[in-house]
Design an enzyme around this catalytic site. Sequence first.
Site, PDB file in Angstrom:
ATOM      1  N   ILE A 202       0.868  -1.191   0.000  1.00 20.82           N
ATOM      2  CA  ILE A 202       0.000   0.000   0.000  1.00 20.82           C
ATOM      3  C   ILE A 202       0.901   1.236   0.000  1.00 20.82           C
ATOM      4  CG2 ILE A 202      -1.682   1.343   1.335  1.00 20.82           C
ATOM      5  CD1 ILE A 202      -2.533  -1.315   2.674  1.00 20.82           C
ATOM      6  N   HIS A 203       0.772   2.104  -0.973  1.00 24.39           N
ATOM      7  CA  HIS A 203       1.543   3.347  -0.914  1.00 24.39           C
ATOM      8  C   HIS A 203       0.870   4.520  -1.622  1.00 24.39           C
ATOM      9  CE1 HIS A 203       2.701   2.185  -5.006  1.00 24.39           C
ATOM     10  NE2 HIS A 203       2.935   3.460  -5.192  1.00 24.39           N
TER      11      HIS A 203
END
Length: 359
Positions: A202-203
Amino acid sequence: MRTIVTVVGARPQFIKAAPLSAALRARAREVLVHTGQHFDPGMSDVFFTELGLPRPDHHLGISGGPHGRQTGAMLAAIEEVLESERPDIALVYGDTNSTLAGALAAAKLHIPIAHVEAGLRSFNRAMPEDVNRVLTDHVSTWLLAPSEASRLQLEREGITRGVHVVGDIMYDAILRHRERAAASPFPAALGLEPGRYYLCTIHRAENTDDPARLRRLFTGLARLDRPVVLPLHPRTRGRLAEFGIEPGAGVRTIDPVGYLDMLRLQQASACVLTDSGGVQKEAYYLEVPCVTLRDETEWTETVETGWNRLAGTDPDAIEAAVRGLAGYRGARPPLYGRGDSARRIAGVLLGEIPAREAA
Ligand code: UD1
Ligand code: UDP
């Protein structure tokens, strides 16, 4: 001999540049510019070492800050490099601020631009990446599109000259390195067995910078029936701390890993969950189903084949998508070329493949 200035700065760009840099250096002079956008050893150096990417000729040391300031500082510094190196071609990859800065600096100096991964769109202009893509495509001379769909999108926007469908350079990278990835200590190093965990990344700013979305994502991960391995991007690590979000007991956060470990962690997982662009394609190449933690994707072909499902950030949707997809086995047509993208791009840029064959 032609001179090509290549601008990279973020993790996925090091991975994309490795195979093409090797192909270009056989027949041209390449000058590598690292903007500094990603700078932790685990976000930058590790890829240069593992993938044999040459040391940057210019390291600009520009990172962080608001988008405009970051892009502007890169623009000014890249302009100086281009003025001193006077290249025949400026080469940029993907959709980051480093991409746009490289393209704009070259456009202002009338240096022809080659854009690898042209024609991708999420049609969500709130994403900085979509703005970067559209602007870069519209100033590029060579638009190196991974698929027919991306070529068609460019045509819809009135861009037909200089467009070449060359496949996905990340597929080249996988084919080159996937055997070496088998020697990775993961997942055993985490006490996990192949096929008995999920791998998550997740970014994306739209997920990390909105506390409600980020909280929902972690609620969804905590509900899954197997442990979740999550190599944490520094942006996400920072936001979790800032918003006081604790990953659930089943979520194993680790530092970002190198490319070989990442390939192994994906390949041995029961399902990948991600908001990354590159990871969606890699899951497909590695024959692992993928749940995309976004409301839209640029890589629509992976969804059409059934291997990728959009779940957004709703915990119920995430849980249902993983349950529905884990163990998925469907047809896997070649979506983004044959893994010879580097050779094709080098041929186009160095004028050795006539445009007709390249398309
Ligand atoms: C950037 C790209 C995104 C891409 C991603 C790949 C833009 C607009 N976004 O997002 O498209 O998918 O890279 O990973 O260009 N940081 C560190 N150490 C690092 C790198 C970053 O601490 O090595 C920090 C930065 O200082 C910043 C934050 O993480 O505060 C975000 O970094 P930034 O490069 O601005 O954006 P990414 O989220 O990495
Ligand atoms: N990646 C990696 N280590 C990690 C996370 C990702 O090597 O800890 C690799 C991943 O395998 C893929 C690329 O980084 O090749 C994707 O980069 P990222 O998700 O940061 O950016 P995006 O593709 O979304 O632009």
